[in-house]
Motif scaffolding. Sequence first.
Motif, PDB file in Angstrom:
ATOM      1  N   ASN A   1     -10.737  -7.287 -17.295  1.00  0.00           N
ATOM      2  CA  ASN A   1     -10.833  -8.745 -17.427  1.00  0.00           C
ATOM      3  C   ASN A   1      -9.525  -9.440 -17.066  1.00  0.00           C
ATOM      4  OD1 ASN A   1     -13.517  -8.784 -18.225  1.00  0.00           O
ATOM      5  ND2 ASN A   1     -13.038  -8.628 -20.401  1.00  0.00           N
ATOM      6  N   VAL A   2      -8.406  -8.842 -17.460  1.00  0.00           N
ATOM      7  CA  VAL A   2      -7.099  -9.416 -17.096  1.00  0.00           C
ATOM      8  C   VAL A   2      -6.944  -9.403 -15.579  1.00  0.00           C
ATOM      9  CG1 VAL A   2      -4.596  -9.122 -17.242  1.00  0.00           C
ATOM     10  CG2 VAL A   2      -6.002  -8.830 -19.284  1.00  0.00           C
ATOM     11  N   GLY A   3      -7.326  -8.291 -14.952  1.00  0.00           N
ATOM     12  CA  GLY A   3      -7.277  -8.216 -13.488  1.00  0.00           C
ATOM     13  C   GLY A   3      -8.132  -9.284 -12.836  1.00  0.00           C
TER      14      GLY A   3
ATOM     15  N   GLN B   1     -10.729  -2.266   1.153  1.00  0.00           N
ATOM     16  CA  GLN B   1     -11.595  -2.637   2.266  1.00  0.00           C
ATOM     17  C   GLN B   1     -11.078  -3.875   2.987  1.00  0.00           C
ATOM     18  OE1 GLN B   1     -15.437  -4.207   1.183  1.00  0.00           O
ATOM     19  NE2 GLN B   1     -16.401  -3.515   3.068  1.00  0.00           N
ATOM     20  N   LYS B   2     -10.590  -4.846   2.211  1.00  0.00           N
ATOM     21  CA  LYS B   2     -10.141  -6.121   2.782  1.00  0.00           C
ATOM     22  C   LYS B   2      -8.630  -6.169   3.029  1.00  0.00           C
ATOM     23  CE  LYS B   2     -13.910  -8.700   0.591  1.00  0.00           C
ATOM     24  NZ  LYS B   2     -14.257  -9.755  -0.393  1.00  0.00           N
ATOM     25  N   GLY B   3      -7.915  -5.146   2.556  1.00  0.00           N
ATOM     26  CA  GLY B   3      -6.465  -5.141   2.729  1.00  0.00           C
ATOM     27  C   GLY B   3      -5.774  -6.199   1.902  1.00  0.00           C
ATOM     28  N   LEU B   4      -6.225  -6.411   0.677  1.00  0.00           N
ATOM     29  CA  LEU B   4      -5.626  -7.422  -0.200  1.00  0.00           C
ATOM     30  C   LEU B   4      -4.458  -6.817  -0.962  1.00  0.00           C
ATOM     31  CD1 LEU B   4      -8.894  -8.976  -1.706  1.00  0.00           C
ATOM     32  CD2 LEU B   4      -7.480  -9.939   0.103  1.00  0.00           C
ATOM     33  N   THR B   5      -3.244  -7.205  -0.599  1.00  0.00           N
ATOM     34  CA  THR B   5      -1.975  -6.735  -1.206  1.00  0.00           C
ATOM     35  C   THR B   5      -1.724  -5.243  -1.008  1.00  0.00           C
ATOM     36  OG1 THR B   5      -2.702  -6.166  -3.449  1.00  0.00           O
ATOM     37  CG2 THR B   5      -2.301  -8.502  -3.009  1.00  0.00           C
ATOM     38  N   VAL B   6      -2.671  -4.551  -0.383  1.00  0.00           N
ATOM     39  CA  VAL B   6      -2.481  -3.131  -0.061  1.00  0.00           C
ATOM     40  C   VAL B   6      -2.887  -2.936   1.392  1.00  0.00           C
ATOM     41  CG1 VAL B   6      -2.888  -2.241  -2.384  1.00  0.00           C
ATOM     42  CG2 VAL B   6      -4.827  -2.592  -0.862  1.00  0.00           C
TER      43      VAL B   6
ATOM     44  N   GLY C   1     -13.944  -1.845 -12.288  1.00  0.00           N
ATOM     45  CA  GLY C   1     -12.573  -1.728 -11.787  1.00  0.00           C
ATOM     46  C   GLY C   1     -12.520  -0.883 -10.536  1.00  0.00           C
ATOM     47  N   MET C   2     -13.289   0.202 -10.514  1.00  0.00           N
ATOM     48  CA  MET C   2     -13.355   1.061  -9.321  1.00  0.00           C
ATOM     49  C   MET C   2     -13.855   0.280  -8.120  1.00  0.00           C
ATOM     50  SD  MET C   2     -15.054   4.516 -10.907  1.00  0.00           S
ATOM     51  CE  MET C   2     -14.456   5.237 -12.430  1.00  0.00           C
ATOM     52  N   TYR C   3     -14.894  -0.527  -8.350  1.00  0.00           N
ATOM     53  CA  TYR C   3     -15.469  -1.322  -7.269  1.00  0.00           C
ATOM     54  C   TYR C   3     -14.427  -2.279  -6.694  1.00  0.00           C
ATOM     55  CZ  TYR C   3     -18.301  -4.782  -4.835  1.00  0.00           C
ATOM     56  OH  TYR C   3     -18.805  -5.625  -3.880  1.00  0.00           O
ATOM     57  N   CYS C   4     -13.686  -2.936  -7.582  1.00  0.00           N
ATOM     58  CA  CYS C   4     -12.699  -3.930  -7.129  1.00  0.00           C
ATOM     59  C   CYS C   4     -11.542  -3.284  -6.380  1.00  0.00           C
ATOM     60  CB  CYS C   4     -12.188  -4.742  -8.323  1.00  0.00           C
ATOM     61  SG  CYS C   4     -13.425  -5.867  -8.992  1.00  0.00           S
ATOM     62  N   VAL C   5     -11.127  -2.102  -6.830  1.00  0.00           N
ATOM     63  CA  VAL C   5     -10.077  -1.375  -6.106  1.00  0.00           C
ATOM     64  C   VAL C   5     -10.560  -1.061  -4.689  1.00  0.00           C
ATOM     65  CG1 VAL C   5      -8.797   0.805  -5.959  1.00  0.00           C
ATOM     66  CG2 VAL C   5      -8.956  -0.405  -8.143  1.00  0.00           C
TER      67      VAL C   5
ATOM     68  N   PHE D   1      -4.703  -6.356  -8.623  1.00  0.00           N
ATOM     69  CA  PHE D   1      -4.914  -4.982  -8.157  1.00  0.00           C
ATOM     70  C   PHE D   1      -4.369  -3.972  -9.162  1.00  0.00           C
ATOM     71  CE2 PHE D   1      -3.479  -1.163  -5.875  1.00  0.00           C
ATOM     72  CZ  PHE D   1      -4.690  -0.739  -5.359  1.00  0.00           C
ATOM     73  N   LYS D   2      -3.200  -4.285  -9.725  1.00  0.00           N
ATOM     74  CA  LYS D   2      -2.569  -3.389 -10.705  1.00  0.00           C
ATOM     75  C   LYS D   2      -3.504  -3.157 -11.901  1.00  0.00           C
ATOM     76  CE  LYS D   2       0.980  -3.571 -14.265  1.00  0.00           C
ATOM     77  NZ  LYS D   2       1.987  -4.443 -14.919  1.00  0.00           N
ATOM     78  N   TYR D   3      -4.094  -4.250 -12.408  1.00  0.00           N
ATOM     79  CA  TYR D   3      -4.978  -4.124 -13.569  1.00  0.00           C
ATOM     80  C   TYR D   3      -6.320  -3.485 -13.190  1.00  0.00           C
ATOM     81  CZ  TYR D   3      -1.890  -6.617 -16.755  1.00  0.00           C
ATOM     82  OH  TYR D   3      -0.839  -6.970 -17.565  1.00  0.00           O
ATOM     83  N   TYR D   4      -6.840  -3.843 -12.019  1.00  0.00           N
ATOM     84  CA  TYR D   4      -8.088  -3.210 -11.561  1.00  0.00           C
ATOM     85  C   TYR D   4      -7.897  -1.700 -11.443  1.00  0.00           C
ATOM     86  CZ  TYR D   4     -10.350  -7.656 -10.206  1.00  0.00           C
ATOM     87  OH  TYR D   4     -10.948  -8.897 -10.198  1.00  0.00           O
TER      88      TYR D   4
END
Length: 207
Positions: free
Chosen positions: A153-155, A195-200, A186-190, A172-175
């Motif tokens: 939820n924090v993520g 997939q989208k290259g968001l911050t990684v 959380g796995m899905y969001c990671v 991303f850190k919290y996910y």
Amino acid sequence: MGNAAETCNVGNCYYYGIGVERDLCKAFAYYQKPAEMGDAAGTCNVGFCYNYGVGVETNMRKAHMYYQKAAKMGDIFALVGYCYENKIGVKKNGRKAFEYYQKSADIGEVQGTNNAGRCYENGIGVERDIHIYKAFEYYKKSAGMGYAMGVYNVGYYYHYGNGVKKNERKAFKYYKQSAEMGYADGMYCVGEFYQKGLTVEKNIEVI
């Protein structure tokens, strides 16, 4: 994927006939799964089923055993709140649900702390916190206690800027942390971040 809370929700759908034909035997089967995972709410629901003969023959000895087992998990007040929120053995009462979640939070019970945040977010038994500050505060507390759903939820709040400044790196850190704890969302969001290259660095390879 083994998410205890969502497995419980499927059981609720079969119990109440939400989006599916009512089937008490299937409801009981789905409540059993999270109970076997050590989930307090699922354990409480199995006790309820044995108590009232929901999808299984009434067995007061087993009902007591499961209720006692759920109580030993520590989230006693949270379980009572859950029963009031979901009409399990009592009339549905959002105000009482919130009161018990708040009591749970006051003594540091992790599930109740998270659920109190959800009440503020959705206006369950308490005035909805339109700025989401209180909800985020409770989620952050439950995350600090190591509760996977609270961590997720924090993520989520950092991801979408709810009650806090948007920060995808923190999201991303919290996910990732919740994913490592086995939390399916959380796995899905990671996966979505990769997939989208968001911050990684974008990475769509199948491992």
